[in-house]
Design an enzyme around this catalytic site. Structure first.
Site, PDB file in Angstrom:
ATOM      1  N   TYR A   1    -153.376   4.913 -48.171  1.00  0.00           N
ATOM      2  CA  TYR A   1    -151.961   5.162 -48.408  1.00  0.00           C
ATOM      3  C   TYR A   1    -151.792   6.583 -48.924  1.00  0.00           C
ATOM      4  O   TYR A   1    -152.576   7.043 -49.748  1.00  0.00           O
ATOM      5  CB  TYR A   1    -151.399   4.254 -49.509  1.00  0.00           C
ATOM      6  CG  TYR A   1    -151.763   2.815 -49.415  1.00  0.00           C
ATOM      7  CD1 TYR A   1    -150.872   1.892 -48.891  1.00  0.00           C
ATOM      8  CD2 TYR A   1    -152.988   2.350 -49.875  1.00  0.00           C
ATOM      9  CE1 TYR A   1    -151.190   0.557 -48.825  1.00  0.00           C
ATOM     10  CE2 TYR A   1    -153.320   1.019 -49.815  1.00  0.00           C
ATOM     11  CZ  TYR A   1    -152.416   0.127 -49.291  1.00  0.00           C
ATOM     12  OH  TYR A   1    -152.738  -1.203 -49.228  1.00  0.00           O
TER      13      TYR A   1
ATOM     14  N   HIS B   1    -144.175  -5.379 -50.410  1.00  0.00           N
ATOM     15  CA  HIS B   1    -143.920  -4.532 -51.571  1.00  0.00           C
ATOM     16  C   HIS B   1    -142.922  -3.437 -51.239  1.00  0.00           C
ATOM     17  O   HIS B   1    -142.896  -2.934 -50.120  1.00  0.00           O
ATOM     18  CB  HIS B   1    -145.217  -3.863 -52.036  1.00  0.00           C
ATOM     19  CG  HIS B   1    -146.297  -4.828 -52.395  1.00  0.00           C
ATOM     20  ND1 HIS B   1    -147.618  -4.524 -52.249  1.00  0.00           N
ATOM     21  CD2 HIS B   1    -146.248  -6.088 -52.895  1.00  0.00           C
ATOM     22  CE1 HIS B   1    -148.353  -5.554 -52.658  1.00  0.00           C
ATOM     23  NE2 HIS B   1    -147.548  -6.517 -53.041  1.00  0.00           N
TER      24      HIS B   1
ATOM     25  N   ASP C   1    -147.932 -11.505 -55.630  1.00  0.00           N
ATOM     26  CA  ASP C   1    -147.484 -11.742 -54.254  1.00  0.00           C
ATOM     27  C   ASP C   1    -147.231 -13.236 -54.011  1.00  0.00           C
ATOM     28  O   ASP C   1    -146.271 -13.605 -53.337  1.00  0.00           O
ATOM     29  CB  ASP C   1    -148.505 -11.215 -53.249  1.00  0.00           C
ATOM     30  CG  ASP C   1    -148.556  -9.691 -53.225  1.00  0.00           C
ATOM     31  OD1 ASP C   1    -147.703  -9.043 -53.847  1.00  0.00           O
ATOM     32  OD2 ASP C   1    -149.480  -9.168 -52.581  1.00  0.00           O
TER      33      ASP C   1
END
Length: 183
Positions: free
Chosen positions: A132, A63, A168
């Site tokens: 994250y 990504h 994905d």
């Protein structure tokens, strides 16, 4: 905590904490504004925290964000992950380089990924929690995905993929993404 530059990706850093362990387990600082500042990053630039939980073999990525991109700090807080960064900044001396890391809840090492780099990971343990910290609000309209198995990148994922998102699974090749970015 100490910061170490990642040789394969210009501007990427590993932040390695110093865990204090005893019979109860361990304690460590996972973010230190002074250490982040010492490598030229603004610790106040990070505005959003997220966490994902993945089962063993789950693959997320590759990504990146279009436009200004997105810088992020990534840490495996529980379990282990195989983490991948691909430098897609056309003006970078490490353009097209791929760097891989094993991040784990045991070490609590944090990886800084500069804006313009693609990122993905695979869970190596039955459960892996990945945290994250990003430098701008998420905008799904800017999401870009690159095929995890793109032959140009030759990433040796360590496990068979047990699950991944439809996005994905159907991701375009690196060449297609780069062609689209240039137009």
């Amino acid at each position: 905590m100490r910061a170490t530059q990642v040789p394969a990706i210009t501007g990427a850093f590993l932040f390695e904490p110093t865990p204090y362990a005893d019979e109860r387990g361990f304690f460590c600082r996972t973010f230190d504004a002074d250490v982040v500042r010492s490598v030229g990053l603004d610790p106040h630039a990070f505005i959003q925290d997220s966490v994902s939980r993945s089962a063993g073999g789950v693959l997320r990525g590759l990504h990146l964000r279009s436009g200004a991109g997105e810088a992020k700090l990534v840490r495996c807080s529980y379990g282990r992950i195989f983490d991948v960064v691909v430098d897609l900044r056309a003006d970078s001396p490490t353009y097209h380089n791929v760097a891989t890391f094993e991040l784990s809840g045991e070490t609590q090492v944090t990886l800084y990924i500069p804006a313009g780099c693609a990122h993905g990971f695979q869970a190596l343990t039955e459960t892996a929690d990945t945290s994250y910290r990003i430098d701008r609000p998420h905008d799904p309209a800017e999401d870009v995905t690159i095929a995890f198995d793109d032959p140009e990148l030759t990433i040796a994922w360590p496990l068979p993929v047990t699950s991944m998102s439809r996005r994905d699974r159907e991701a375009p090749s690196l060449a297609e993404v780069l062609k689209h970015r240039e137009s």
